[in-house]
Design a protein around this motif. Sequence first.
Motif, short mmCIF file in Angstrom:
data_model
loop_
_atom_site.label_atom_id
_atom_site.label_comp_id
_atom_site.label_asym_id
_atom_site.label_seq_id
_atom_site.Cartn_x
_atom_site.Cartn_y
_atom_site.Cartn_z
N VAL A 174 0.83 -1.20 0.00
CA VAL A 174 0.00 0.00 0.00
C VAL A 174 0.88 1.26 0.00
O VAL A 174 1.92 1.30 0.64
CB VAL A 174 -0.97 -0.01 1.20
CG1 VAL A 174 -0.22 -0.06 2.52
CG2 VAL A 174 -1.90 1.18 1.17
N ASP A 176 0.66 5.86 -0.51
CA ASP A 176 -0.23 7.02 -0.50
C ASP A 176 -0.35 7.60 -1.90
O ASP A 176 0.18 7.05 -2.87
CB ASP A 176 0.25 8.06 0.51
CG ASP A 176 1.60 8.67 0.16
OD1 ASP A 176 2.06 8.50 -0.99
OD2 ASP A 176 2.20 9.32 1.02
N GLU A 177 -1.05 8.72 -2.03
CA GLU A 177 -1.30 9.33 -3.33
C GLU A 177 -0.01 9.72 -4.04
O GLU A 177 0.07 9.72 -5.27
CB GLU A 177 -2.20 10.55 -3.16
CG GLU A 177 -2.67 11.17 -4.45
CD GLU A 177 -3.61 12.34 -4.20
OE1 GLU A 177 -4.21 12.83 -5.18
OE2 GLU A 177 -3.73 12.77 -3.03
N GLN A 201 -5.67 -0.49 2.75
CA GLN A 201 -5.33 -0.86 1.39
C GLN A 201 -5.63 0.35 0.49
O GLN A 201 -6.21 1.34 0.94
CB GLN A 201 -6.12 -2.09 0.94
CG GLN A 201 -5.78 -3.36 1.72
CD GLN A 201 -4.43 -3.95 1.32
OE1 GLN A 201 -4.32 -4.78 0.44
NE2 GLN A 201 -3.37 -3.50 1.99
N GLU A 202 -5.22 0.29 -0.75
CA GLU A 202 -5.36 1.46 -1.62
C GLU A 202 -6.81 1.88 -1.82
O GLU A 202 -7.13 3.06 -1.87
CB GLU A 202 -4.72 1.19 -2.99
CG GLU A 202 -4.68 2.41 -3.88
CD GLU A 202 -3.92 2.16 -5.16
OE1 GLU A 202 -4.56 2.19 -6.23
OE2 GLU A 202 -2.69 1.93 -5.09
N ARG A 203 -7.71 0.90 -1.90
CA ARG A 203 -9.12 1.21 -2.15
C ARG A 203 -10.05 0.55 -1.12
O ARG A 203 -11.25 0.42 -1.38
CB ARG A 203 -9.53 0.74 -3.56
CG ARG A 203 -8.77 1.41 -4.69
CD ARG A 203 -9.19 0.84 -6.03
NE ARG A 203 -8.41 1.37 -7.13
CZ ARG A 203 -8.75 2.45 -7.85
NH1 ARG A 203 -9.86 3.11 -7.54
NH2 ARG A 203 -7.98 2.87 -8.83
N ARG A 222 -10.12 5.82 -3.48
CA ARG A 222 -8.71 5.51 -3.66
C ARG A 222 -7.85 6.42 -2.79
O ARG A 222 -8.03 7.64 -2.76
CB ARG A 222 -8.32 5.68 -5.14
CG ARG A 222 -6.93 5.15 -5.45
CD ARG A 222 -6.60 5.31 -6.92
NE ARG A 222 -5.34 4.65 -7.25
CZ ARG A 222 -4.75 4.75 -8.44
NH1 ARG A 222 -5.32 5.46 -9.41
NH2 ARG A 222 -3.61 4.10 -8.67
N TRP A 223 -6.93 5.85 -2.03
CA TRP A 223 -5.97 6.49 -1.15
C TRP A 223 -6.59 7.08 0.12
O TRP A 223 -5.87 7.54 1.00
CB TRP A 223 -5.17 7.59 -1.86
CG TRP A 223 -4.39 7.10 -3.04
CD1 TRP A 223 -3.48 6.06 -3.07
CD2 TRP A 223 -4.44 7.60 -4.36
NE1 TRP A 223 -2.95 5.90 -4.31
CE2 TRP A 223 -3.52 6.84 -5.15
CE3 TRP A 223 -5.15 8.63 -4.97
CZ2 TRP A 223 -3.33 7.06 -6.49
CZ3 TRP A 223 -4.95 8.87 -6.32
CH2 TRP A 223 -4.06 8.09 -7.07
N GLU A 226 -5.78 5.90 4.01
CA GLU A 226 -4.58 6.27 4.76
C GLU A 226 -4.90 6.99 6.05
O GLU A 226 -4.28 6.77 7.09
CB GLU A 226 -3.66 7.15 3.91
CG GLU A 226 -2.43 7.62 4.67
CD GLU A 226 -1.60 8.61 3.89
OE1 GLU A 226 -0.58 9.05 4.45
OE2 GLU A 226 -1.95 8.95 2.76
#
Length: 405
Positions: A174, A176-177, A201-203, A222-223, A226
């Motif tokens: 994983v 970040d952006e 996780q990312e999504r 998405r992202w 975090e």
Amino acid sequence: MTDSELRDLFRSAAADAGRHDPLAVDRAWRDGTRRRIGARAALAGTIAATAAAVAGVALVDGRTGGVAPAPGPATSSTVSPSSEDQHSGPVTTYDGAPVWVAPSVAEEAELPFLEGTGLPAEIDLSVEGPPASEITGAVGALAVVGEGGELSRIVAIGADGAAYSLETGTLEPVADEGGNVMPALSDESLSPDGTHLFLRQERSLQIYDFTAGAWTAMATPRWAAETARWTEDGIWVPSEPDGRDGTVFGIEGAHTIPLGERTFDDSPRWSPGESGGEGYGPERTEGETTARSYVLAGSVDLFGVAYPSLDAVAVTIEGRPRFLVVGRGDGPVPGGQTLLTNCTACQQQCCPVAGFLRPDVVAFLSGSRLLAWEVPGGGVRRVTEVTGLESGTEWYVASWAFSAR
């Protein structure tokens, strides 16, 4: 020589030579980049031994929240109260509030343990414990992370103080952006009651229910995972990365239910004057008392010297803060002096709050150690120390769910 003494010797040698483990420096740099989000949204995992979020989170070889600066000139001085002075009054003020100074890293090793916490004196992450399915909740969750940010294993600390192994299944790496790798577990991962834990996780968020011994997946933008965090009634997820507006989701068995939109307020809980500070790591509340760590925006006058950008644990009671200085400043100070309270090679965002052990006792991370401050002037004590990491190749992230006793 103990592990603690070896780590302290390493920190001192690294600072004197101006050199650091390249892997540690690289990880610290990535963590510092992620803190752009974590500090503003107060949600990012703090890496304990870099600092850590922490949630955040810590390199085994020292407390570094970023790339450590070159050591100060030979005339630099060290300012730290002796352990005998721990019960003395405040040494100065900041924004009109009293300020105490924490013991140094070398002094930490000699601090007495705080009794009655239920935690062992040592948490060895190299030992594989019984499965976490044997417990219905945890007071702590510690993730061992490898060089590339990959999750190696998760250790859950039960209410009995024992360590249990939590199987996670297959997780994707994983980031970040900005593409910076981050651990799946953050310092906000464990729910306040210790019954649930999420991994980023990312999504999505992967949510573990200790009472059922089962995992549930919850989709996120998405992202956005975090900076997810627990609230009193569920999990708050921002609508977009780095956002303060988001949605709270309730957990009902294997289902997540949207409960409504909410804006996260990242402002200090005291009424700051012209100074103020930037918060990082988890914010914890016990009754009318709130605790969080800050990088103080203004200078603190300690022993006749003005030190800028210090780290401090702030405990606010009905809008009135008390500060414990726990880190070091990174700006020029009179006479070329450098304040070294807790470490010889640390950076900002070193010491995130972990929670309340008692209504007047706040726990915070200090590298591999969990310490406790008896507010306001009762001194600092040791709680536990994390061991069992491979030096230079492993670090850990910790999330805690203490219930004040």
